[in-house]
Motif scaffolding. Structure first.
Motif, PDB file in Angstrom:
ATOM      1  N   GLU A  51      -0.939 -15.102 -41.882  1.00 45.02           N
ATOM      2  CA  GLU A  51      -2.085 -14.228 -41.645  1.00 45.02           C
ATOM      3  C   GLU A  51      -2.566 -14.344 -40.201  1.00 45.02           C
ATOM      4  O   GLU A  51      -2.911 -13.333 -39.568  1.00 45.02           O
ATOM      5  CB  GLU A  51      -3.214 -14.580 -42.604  1.00 45.02           C
ATOM      6  CG  GLU A  51      -2.909 -14.238 -44.059  1.00 45.02           C
ATOM      7  CD  GLU A  51      -4.017 -14.689 -44.990  1.00 45.02           C
ATOM      8  OE1 GLU A  51      -4.951 -15.378 -44.520  1.00 45.02           O
ATOM      9  OE2 GLU A  51      -3.948 -14.343 -46.188  1.00 45.02           O
ATOM     10  N   VAL A  52      -2.577 -15.573 -39.680  1.00 41.07           N
ATOM     11  CA  VAL A  52      -3.033 -15.771 -38.301  1.00 41.07           C
ATOM     12  C   VAL A  52      -2.025 -15.175 -37.320  1.00 41.07           C
ATOM     13  O   VAL A  52      -2.411 -14.562 -36.313  1.00 41.07           O
ATOM     14  CB  VAL A  52      -3.270 -17.267 -38.026  1.00 41.07           C
ATOM     15  CG1 VAL A  52      -3.606 -17.494 -36.555  1.00 41.07           C
ATOM     16  CG2 VAL A  52      -4.406 -17.787 -38.892  1.00 41.07           C
ATOM     17  N   ILE A  53      -0.748 -15.321 -37.599  1.00 39.31           N
ATOM     18  CA  ILE A  53       0.267 -14.721 -36.725  1.00 39.31           C
ATOM     19  C   ILE A  53       0.114 -13.204 -36.713  1.00 39.31           C
ATOM     20  O   ILE A  53       0.220 -12.560 -35.655  1.00 39.31           O
ATOM     21  CB  ILE A  53       1.674 -15.162 -37.160  1.00 39.31           C
ATOM     22  CG1 ILE A  53       1.862 -16.653 -36.859  1.00 39.31           C
ATOM     23  CG2 ILE A  53       2.750 -14.343 -36.436  1.00 39.31           C
ATOM     24  CD1 ILE A  53       3.123 -17.249 -37.461  1.00 39.31           C
ATOM     25  N   ASP A  54      -0.152 -12.600 -37.868  1.00 34.41           N
ATOM     26  CA  ASP A  54      -0.405 -11.155 -37.903  1.00 34.41           C
ATOM     27  C   ASP A  54      -1.591 -10.796 -37.019  1.00 34.41           C
ATOM     28  O   ASP A  54      -1.572  -9.770 -36.315  1.00 34.41           O
ATOM     29  CB  ASP A  54      -0.665 -10.696 -39.340  1.00 34.41           C
ATOM     30  CG  ASP A  54       0.604 -10.613 -40.169  1.00 34.41           C
ATOM     31  OD1 ASP A  54       1.708 -10.672 -39.589  1.00 34.41           O
ATOM     32  OD2 ASP A  54       0.485 -10.484 -41.411  1.00 34.41           O
ATOM     33  N   TRP A  55      -2.634 -11.621 -37.061  1.00 32.40           N
ATOM     34  CA  TRP A  55      -3.812 -11.388 -36.206  1.00 32.40           C
ATOM     35  C   TRP A  55      -3.428 -11.471 -34.729  1.00 32.40           C
ATOM     36  O   TRP A  55      -3.866 -10.647 -33.913  1.00 32.40           O
ATOM     37  CB  TRP A  55      -4.886 -12.412 -36.568  1.00 32.40           C
ATOM     38  CG  TRP A  55      -6.101 -12.394 -35.699  1.00 32.40           C
ATOM     39  CD1 TRP A  55      -7.046 -11.414 -35.627  1.00 32.40           C
ATOM     40  CD2 TRP A  55      -6.523 -13.416 -34.787  1.00 32.40           C
ATOM     41  NE1 TRP A  55      -8.031 -11.765 -34.720  1.00 32.40           N
ATOM     42  CE2 TRP A  55      -7.736 -12.996 -34.201  1.00 32.40           C
ATOM     43  CE3 TRP A  55      -5.996 -14.657 -34.424  1.00 32.40           C
ATOM     44  CZ2 TRP A  55      -8.413 -13.764 -33.266  1.00 32.40           C
ATOM     45  CZ3 TRP A  55      -6.677 -15.426 -33.500  1.00 32.40           C
ATOM     46  CH2 TRP A  55      -7.864 -14.984 -32.919  1.00 32.40           C
ATOM     47  N   LEU A  56      -2.594 -12.436 -34.374  1.00 36.22           N
ATOM     48  CA  LEU A  56      -2.128 -12.539 -32.991  1.00 36.22           C
ATOM     49  C   LEU A  56      -1.347 -11.289 -32.582  1.00 36.22           C
ATOM     50  O   LEU A  56      -1.508 -10.770 -31.472  1.00 36.22           O
ATOM     51  CB  LEU A  56      -1.257 -13.777 -32.815  1.00 36.22           C
ATOM     52  CG  LEU A  56      -1.923 -15.136 -33.000  1.00 36.22           C
ATOM     53  CD1 LEU A  56      -0.893 -16.257 -32.876  1.00 36.22           C
ATOM     54  CD2 LEU A  56      -3.056 -15.353 -32.007  1.00 36.22           C
ATOM     55  N   LEU A  57      -0.520 -10.807 -33.481  1.00 33.91           N
ATOM     56  CA  LEU A  57       0.324  -9.653 -33.169  1.00 33.91           C
ATOM     57  C   LEU A  57      -0.467  -8.352 -33.108  1.00 33.91           C
ATOM     58  O   LEU A  57       0.056  -7.336 -32.624  1.00 33.91           O
ATOM     59  CB  LEU A  57       1.436  -9.532 -34.213  1.00 33.91           C
ATOM     60  CG  LEU A  57       2.454 -10.685 -34.208  1.00 33.91           C
ATOM     61  CD1 LEU A  57       3.418 -10.546 -35.373  1.00 33.91           C
ATOM     62  CD2 LEU A  57       3.209 -10.755 -32.885  1.00 33.91           C
ATOM     63  N   GLU A  58      -1.722  -8.391 -33.539  1.00 29.76           N
ATOM     64  CA  GLU A  58      -2.613  -7.235 -33.392  1.00 29.76           C
ATOM     65  C   GLU A  58      -3.335  -7.248 -32.051  1.00 29.76           C
ATOM     66  O   GLU A  58      -4.086  -6.312 -31.740  1.00 29.76           O
ATOM     67  CB  GLU A  58      -3.653  -7.234 -34.517  1.00 29.76           C
ATOM     68  CG  GLU A  58      -3.070  -7.006 -35.899  1.00 29.76           C
ATOM     69  CD  GLU A  58      -4.073  -7.308 -36.998  1.00 29.76           C
ATOM     70  OE1 GLU A  58      -5.207  -7.735 -36.671  1.00 29.76           O
ATOM     71  OE2 GLU A  58      -3.714  -7.142 -38.183  1.00 29.76           O
ATOM     72  N   GLY A  59      -3.125  -8.286 -31.263  1.00 26.77           N
ATOM     73  CA  GLY A  59      -3.858  -8.459 -30.023  1.00 26.77           C
ATOM     74  C   GLY A  59      -3.203  -7.810 -28.820  1.00 26.77           C
ATOM     75  O   GLY A  59      -2.359  -6.913 -28.929  1.00 26.77           O
ATOM     76  N   ASP A  60      -3.590  -8.286 -27.658  1.00 25.32           N
ATOM     77  CA  ASP A  60      -3.114  -7.754 -26.390  1.00 25.32           C
ATOM     78  C   ASP A  60      -1.607  -7.980 -26.232  1.00 25.32           C
ATOM     79  O   ASP A  60      -1.061  -8.946 -26.781  1.00 25.32           O
ATOM     80  CB  ASP A  60      -3.866  -8.486 -25.265  1.00 25.32           C
ATOM     81  CG  ASP A  60      -3.641  -7.866 -23.916  1.00 25.32           C
ATOM     82  OD1 ASP A  60      -4.394  -6.949 -23.555  1.00 25.32           O
ATOM     83  OD2 ASP A  60      -2.688  -8.287 -23.213  1.00 25.32           O
ATOM     84  N   PRO A  61      -0.909  -7.124 -25.474  1.00 21.96           N
ATOM     85  CA  PRO A  61       0.516  -7.376 -25.237  1.00 21.96           C
ATOM     86  C   PRO A  61       0.807  -8.770 -24.691  1.00 21.96           C
ATOM     87  O   PRO A  61       1.865  -9.342 -24.984  1.00 21.96           O
ATOM     88  CB  PRO A  61       0.903  -6.292 -24.229  1.00 21.96           C
ATOM     89  CG  PRO A  61      -0.049  -5.175 -24.493  1.00 21.96           C
ATOM     90  CD  PRO A  61      -1.340  -5.836 -24.893  1.00 21.96           C
TER      91      PRO A  61
END
Length: 306
Positions: free
Chosen positions: A6-16
């Motif tokens: 879930e946290v990795i998904d949150w990271l992947l929603e962030g800035d490039p």
């Protein structure tokens, strides 16, 4: 889905700048996919705003009362380096060439070109990191830092008045030496000095005085990004991860601190990187930070796997 997923998904929603590093360090993404995401960094999200702060004279800000230009050059280039744009990107390359050709340190340091550094080891470690990352590695600066290593294995901006290493200075030099080694394909004097400097951290358990075992600074327990001049145990661990160090019982306390600083939502807060006047922040202090969380997850994954 696990909490880490879930946290990795949150990271992947962030800035490039977050996404490409999370893809590289925390997923099974292909090198081509990582490179494609990284190619976006210089043109989308956070990084273009920082690149746009460069002036026609190559400097990056400052010059007003209490705003030394050199500090803006150092801090903004460090933020850009940590965001990780492709250094060969034409926009990045154009701005680095302006810095290389036009920017000098103040007259009090003899006005050397920016990537040749000034006189303090802590500053010069950061400059060496930047030059190496951006394709401007400076052998004379690497040689100087190797020659300035103290007897205990560390470095200190106050040397030679102080003969003891400083965590804050040492981490910046270690990061610079590692970046330099990679940029030039290896250089044994830098590798040897870096190994001694990493041992300086390990002998102190990443956070304690060797003489008494006392915690050096409460700030070492709070994580920030970008670190600027400040050491914390996560920054130290992330360097050892990047250098390919394996497990070591002397890391146990520092790793446990990283685990205990994690929030119930699986994220880590940015706590220890106060904005410099006139420069500002990438992410708000006191809130969950994608950059701190990225660093913490890859540290734990690396050492748990090792």
């Amino acid at each position: 889905m696990s909490r880490d997923d879930e946290v990795i998904d949150w990271l992947l929603e962030g800035d490039p700048a977050v996404r490409w590093q999370a893809m590289r360090d925390l997923t099974d993404a292909s090198p081509d996919a990582v490179a494609a995401e990284r190619a976006r960094v210089a043109h989308e999200g956070w990084c273009p705003g920082w690149l746009a702060r460069q002036r026609p004279d190559g400097t990056w800000g400052g010059g007003g009362e209490g705003e030394p230009t050199w500090r803006f050059n150092l801090d903004i280039l460090e933020i850009i380096r940590l965001l990780g744009p492709d250094p060969a990107d034409p926009e990045v390359r154009r701005r680095i060439e302006l810095t290389r050709d036009l920017v000098h340190w103040p007259d009090e340091f003899g006005s050397p070109p920016y990537f040749e550094g000034e006189v303090e080891a802590c500053i010069n470690g950061e400059v060496l990191s930047q030059g190496a990352f951006f394709g401007e590695p400076t052998r004379s600066l690497a040689e100087r830092l190797v020659s300035e290593q103290l007897a205990d294995g560390g470095w200190n901006c106050e040397a030679p008045q102080s003969s003891r290493g400083s965590f804050n200075s040492t981490i910046r030099v270690l990061e610079g030496l590692l970046a330099y080694e990679r940029a030039v394909g290896g250089w044994e004097p830098a590798a040897a000095a870096r190994a001694r400097g990493e041992e300086y951290l390990l002998e102190r358990g990443m956070l304690r005085r060797r003489s008494t075992g006392e915690l050096v600074d409460e700030g070492f327990l709070r994580f920030g990004w970008p670190g600027r001049w400040l050491y914390d145990v996560l920054r130290g661990l992330d360097h050892l991860r990047d250098a390919g160090r394996g497990t070591d019982p002397r890391l146990d306390e520092a790793l446990e601190i990283v685990r205990t600083r994690r929030g119930a939502d699986g994220r880590w807060i940015a706590e220890n990187a106060p904005p410099e006047p006139g420069i500002g922040e990438v992410e708000p202090s006191g809130e969950p930070s994608r950059m701190v969380t990225l660093r913490a997850l890859r540290v734990l994954r690396h050492f748990d796997a090792a």
